[in-house]
Design a protein around this motif. Structure first.
Motif, PDB file in Angstrom:
ATOM      1  N   THR A  86      28.686 -44.037  -8.545  1.00 40.49           N
ATOM      2  CA  THR A  86      29.476 -42.895  -8.986  1.00 40.49           C
ATOM      3  C   THR A  86      28.586 -41.677  -9.157  1.00 40.49           C
ATOM      4  OG1 THR A  86      31.118 -44.259 -10.116  1.00 40.49           O
ATOM      5  CG2 THR A  86      30.968 -41.964 -10.793  1.00 40.49           C
ATOM      6  N   LEU A 115      26.451 -40.541   0.100  1.00 43.81           N
ATOM      7  CA  LEU A 115      26.876 -39.158  -0.105  1.00 43.81           C
ATOM      8  C   LEU A 115      26.566 -38.363   1.169  1.00 43.81           C
ATOM      9  CD1 LEU A 115      28.098 -37.446  -2.450  1.00 43.81           C
ATOM     10  CD2 LEU A 115      25.789 -36.667  -2.941  1.00 43.81           C
ATOM     11  N   PRO A 145      31.682 -34.516   1.498  1.00 45.74           N
ATOM     12  CA  PRO A 145      31.759 -35.081   0.144  1.00 45.74           C
ATOM     13  C   PRO A 145      31.512 -34.054  -0.950  1.00 45.74           C
ATOM     14  CG  PRO A 145      29.744 -35.782   1.246  1.00 45.74           C
ATOM     15  CD  PRO A 145      30.596 -35.131   2.286  1.00 45.74           C
ATOM     16  N   ASP A 148      34.678 -32.025  -1.514  1.00 38.41           N
ATOM     17  CA  ASP A 148      35.626 -32.739  -2.375  1.00 38.41           C
ATOM     18  C   ASP A 148      35.284 -32.541  -3.851  1.00 38.41           C
ATOM     19  OD1 ASP A 148      36.884 -33.651  -0.108  1.00 38.41           O
ATOM     20  OD2 ASP A 148      35.893 -35.611  -0.114  1.00 38.41           O
ATOM     21  N   LEU A 149      34.002 -32.592  -4.186  1.00 32.67           N
ATOM     22  CA  LEU A 149      33.581 -32.355  -5.568  1.00 32.67           C
ATOM     23  C   LEU A 149      33.874 -30.918  -5.979  1.00 32.67           C
ATOM     24  CD1 LEU A 149      30.185 -34.296  -5.613  1.00 32.67           C
ATOM     25  CD2 LEU A 149      32.269 -34.922  -6.841  1.00 32.67           C
ATOM     26  N   GLN A 152      37.436 -30.358  -6.950  1.00 33.85           N
ATOM     27  CA  GLN A 152      37.738 -30.838  -8.305  1.00 33.85           C
ATOM     28  C   GLN A 152      37.262 -29.838  -9.368  1.00 33.85           C
ATOM     29  OE1 GLN A 152      36.821 -35.085  -9.111  1.00 33.85           O
ATOM     30  NE2 GLN A 152      36.379 -35.255  -6.925  1.00 33.85           N
ATOM     31  N   THR A 341      34.187 -36.108  -9.952  1.00 31.87           N
ATOM     32  CA  THR A 341      33.662 -37.467  -9.774  1.00 31.87           C
ATOM     33  C   THR A 341      33.865 -37.920  -8.341  1.00 31.87           C
ATOM     34  OG1 THR A 341      34.179 -38.073 -12.066  1.00 31.87           O
ATOM     35  CG2 THR A 341      33.861 -39.873 -10.516  1.00 31.87           C
ATOM     36  N   ARG A 342      32.849 -38.566  -7.812  1.00 34.84           N
ATOM     37  CA  ARG A 342      32.981 -39.203  -6.496  1.00 34.84           C
ATOM     38  C   ARG A 342      32.531 -40.649  -6.610  1.00 34.84           C
ATOM     39  NH1 ARG A 342      30.023 -40.791  -2.009  1.00 34.84           N
ATOM     40  NH2 ARG A 342      31.064 -40.526   0.018  1.00 34.84           N
ATOM     41  N   SER A 344      31.826 -44.167  -4.587  1.00 35.06           N
ATOM     42  CA  SER A 344      31.485 -44.595  -3.234  1.00 35.06           C
ATOM     43  C   SER A 344      32.340 -45.770  -2.787  1.00 35.06           C
ATOM     44  CB  SER A 344      30.013 -45.004  -3.182  1.00 35.06           C
ATOM     45  OG  SER A 344      29.827 -46.273  -3.801  1.00 35.06           O
TER      46      SER A 344
END
Length: 518
Positions: A86, A115, A145, A148-149, A152, A341-342, A344
């Motif tokens: 994470t 990532l 990726p 995407d963060l 958020q 939060t990402r 995996s």
């Protein structure tokens, strides 16, 4: 008996070996073309019964066969089918009514090697070429990726960042490369520095392409990490192009020289400071999402402070208890507000990617993760300590190996062929063994041996990890013999002449001989 130049005499096949198999393999090894190299071979049943041994107790440079030890330890000690990494974006600041974040925006790395824009799960390459005229798939955006963060962060109400964007890689200490790595490897993605905050394989793609009679250079992602001293010119018509790219260790200057042809040249240049690269790329993603970022990116790091020798630290015994309680590996937020939060893919998918494609950085990050979760920190030495203890518990003799890294990039790594067959036989009996075996390349089918054994009777029956490094070749794994039985084997070759393929072809013929003798 084979006479090896510049080395001790070969140890002959051991007592207990299969006589027919011994004769076949010894005949291959006696060929004059192989006289410069030293071979080590171990073949056993799944129960560990010796079928053939040649120099199987000698120590060899294993190259990427080292990944077998790292990924096996991870598979044995962690719930890899469900465990994830994470990556989190946090802050101690507050967002005011205008959307201004009064404080730093920090991206916390936890050693996630995924990532990047790489697609999971691993898919074998197409057996037949793409039909002519088919439009190739566009290259994925490396910022995917991080975009995407950033999205958020926008949803959290942030429109502007008054503080800094910080890449926090302190989950592991700054222990970038293993002992014995060749300095010329460090410039490229195969030798990329390891960091708890790793992005885009810790490298940036450099493109050189014609531009009005000159050569233009561009980077993807378009960060300002490197400057370029561009000395490359267009190759005169009718002459061969010779592209030269050089980056000295520790330098942020890339020098290009030589000549470029009519097409573009692409290369993945590694970075020495992955946390800074990630933070810089995150700034690009934040700005693309409409967030105002005023300050330069920076990093938060943890120095490696242990003063013990590597050998002493590696040799310290420890009790290994599998961590079945873990659901994800994450850096503690320490009370900071989480804005993004990402999570995996499950770790097993990355083990497959690591072994199928022999991904060095991924194996190095796994080694440091073992050191963090089971040792005293996330250093190479602590990771090596965990792997050593695991191998001993698997029945491998402590004198049969000494490893300085997790990927096999070190020229100082040493292991005996019988150590690898002991590990392989042990794994076959474990609950995690089937999944681990499935992560290995399949001869003539996928991974690093997709183009080997393509016309061989053992096509699709060899499940083995390759290794290639500075006069070293290795192939170790499982083989379904003609009898239907599965055997384990390890073939390690050191000291062959640069550019020689004779040794690799001999290894493949040895595998075929093993299949026909059991």
């Amino acid at each position: 008996m084979v006479v090896f130049l510049g080395c001790l005499p070969a140890i002959s096949a051991q007592s207990g070996s299969d006589a027919a198999l011994s004769a076949k393999v010894e005949a291959i090894l006696a060929e004059p073309a192989l006289g410069h190299a030293t071979f080590g071979v171990s073949v056993t049943t799944l129960d560990g019964k010796l079928l053939y041994g040649h120099n199987d107790g000698r120590l060899f440079v294993p190259a990427s066969n080292t990944k077998l030890t790292t990924t096996a330890a991870v598979s044995a000690l962690l719930p890899v089918n469900t465990l994830t990494w994470t990556t989190q974006v946090v802050t101690t600041g507050a967002v005011d009514a205008d959307g201004v974040l009064h404080g730093d925006l920090v991206i916390l790395g936890a050693g996630d090697p995924t990532l990047s824009a790489r697609k999971y799960p691993y898919v074998a390459p197409l057996a037949t070429p793409r039909p002519a005229g088919t439009v190739p798939e566009p290259k994925p955006d490396p910022l995917g990726p991080l975009n995407d963060l950033a999205a958020q962060v926008v949803k959290a109400g942030v429109k502007s960042i008054a503080g800094r964007v910080v890449g926090d890689e302190s989950f592991f200490p700054m222990d970038r490369w293993g002992t014995g790595w060749s300095w010329e490897d460090l410039a490229w993605s195969d030798g990329a520095a390891a960091s708890a905050l790793s992005f885009n394989e810790n490298s940036i793609e450099l493109t050189l392409e014609p531009d009005g009679g000159k050569v233009a250079d561009t980077w993807n992602p378009a960060v300002s990490y490197y400057s370029v001293t561009n000395g490359i010119t267009m190759a005169p018509a009718g002459t061969d192009a010779h592209v030269g790219v050089d980056r000295q260790p520790g330098s942020n200057v890339v020098r290009t020289f030589g000549t470029l042809g009519t097409g573009a040249w692409h290369g993945d240049v590694a970075v020495d400071n992955p946390g800074l690269l990630t933070a810089q790329a995150f700034v690009l993603a934040l700005r693309a999402a409409g967030i105002l970022v005023a300050n330069d990116a920076t990093t938060e790091q943890r120095e490696l402070l242990d003063t013990e020798s590597f050998g002493k630290e590696r040799a310290e015994a420890l009790a290994l208890v599998p961590r079945t309680d873990l659901t994800t590996v994450a850096m503690p937020t320490e009370g900071r507000q989480v804005l993004a939060t990402r999570v995996s893919v499950p770790m097993q998918q990355d083990i497959v990617m690591t072994n199928k494609l022999s991904e060095n950085l991924h194996a190095e990050l796994m080694l440091r993760m073992l050191g963090r979760l089971f040792g005293t920190d996330g250093s190479i030495a602590q990771g090596a300590r965990v792997v050593r203890q695991f191998l001993i518990s698997a029945g491998v003799d402590d004198g049969d190996f000494y490893l300085y890294d997790g990927s096999g990039m070190s020229n100082d790594d040493r292991i005996a062929p019988r150590a690898l067959t002991t590990l392989l036989a042990y794994a076959a009996k474990q609950p995690w063994g089937a999944g681990w075996r499935d992560s290995l390349p399949v001869g003539g089918v996928d991974g690093t041996i997709a183009r080997r054994f393509t016309k061989s009777p053992v096509k699709g029956r060899v499940f083995a990890k390759t290794g290639t490094l500075n006069g070293t070749n290795a192939l170790s794994g499982y083989l379904q013999a003609d009898s239907g039985k599965t055997v384990v084997f390890s073939i390690l070759v050191n000291g062959h002449r640069p550019g020689s393929n004779d040794e690799m072809h001999a290894m493949d013929r040895i595998v075929e001989a093993i299949a026909g003798s059991e």
